[in-house]
Scaffold this active site. Structure first.
Site, mmCIF file in Angstrom:
data_model
loop_
_atom_site.group_PDB
_atom_site.id
_atom_site.type_symbol
_atom_site.label_atom_id
_atom_site.label_comp_id
_atom_site.label_asym_id
_atom_site.label_seq_id
_atom_site.Cartn_x
_atom_site.Cartn_y
_atom_site.Cartn_z
ATOM 1 N N CYS A 1 1.606 26.628 -11.403
ATOM 2 C CA CYS A 1 1.036 26.079 -12.638
ATOM 3 C C CYS A 1 1.230 24.572 -12.750
ATOM 4 O O CYS A 1 0.671 23.947 -13.639
ATOM 5 C CB CYS A 1 1.669 26.757 -13.845
ATOM 6 S SG CYS A 1 3.448 26.497 -13.889
ATOM 7 N N CYS B 1 7.588 32.126 -13.742
ATOM 8 C CA CYS B 1 8.086 31.020 -14.557
ATOM 9 C C CYS B 1 9.613 30.994 -14.584
ATOM 10 O O CYS B 1 10.230 29.942 -14.696
ATOM 11 C CB CYS B 1 7.590 31.141 -15.988
ATOM 12 S SG CYS B 1 5.832 31.418 -16.120
HETATM 13 FE FE1 FES Z 1 4.227 27.249 -15.695
HETATM 14 FE FE2 FES Z 1 5.258 29.315 -16.878
HETATM 15 S S1 FES Z 1 3.165 28.855 -16.703
HETATM 16 S S2 FES Z 1 6.287 27.773 -15.779
#
Ligand code: FES
Length: 139
Positions: A34, A103
């Site tokens: 992400c 995450c």
């Molecule tokens: Fe990036 Fe959770 S979506 S750390």
């Protein structure tokens, strides 16, 4: 998406957020999936983590896991902090939605990176194996 009460509690009131100016170890890691980033600061005295703070540009799960992970390693020997797995952190939060498990890895990685920085700065020898992240690899 369903978050446990503990996740919500740590997300809305995260513990140990901030920066330590004279930190003994600093670790910065990014989540390849992400692009979120986490920075971890450790204050270490005689092998004991006396203070820990973190900063993250991350999602709710990243904040909640870091909050509880920093609580779990504060006051602990460095060797114990290295054993902290993201699985243990997720369990302490009463679970995370499956899509958010990646995450939670940020906290474990950031702690390890900060300990490694501390070892490097102090010329302490270590075994590479201690720093293997419990990350899933996708090729
Ligand atoms: Fe990036 Fe959770 S979506 S750390």
């Amino acid at each position: 998406m369903e978050y446990s009460e503990k996740v919500m509690e740590h997300f809305t009131h995260p513990h140990n957020v901030g920066k330590i100016d004279d930190a003994d170890g600093v670790g910065e890691v990014g989540n390849a999936k992400c692009g979120d980033i986490m920075k971890m600061y450790l204050k270490i005295d005689n092998g004991i983590i006396t203070d820990v703070k973190f900063n993250t540009y991350g999602c709710a799960s990243a904040i909640a896991t870091s909050s509880i992970a920093t609580d779990m390693i504060k006051g602990q020997p460095v060797s114990e902090a290295l054993k902290l797995t993201n699985k243990a952190v997720v369990e302490a939060l009463d679970g995370l939605p499956a899509v958010k498990i990646h995450c939670s890895v940020l906290a474990e990685q950031a702690i390890k990176a900060a300990v490694r920085d501390y070892y490097d700065k102090n010329g302490i020898e270590y075994d590479e194996a201690e720093f293997h992240f419990n990350e899933e690899h996708h090729h």
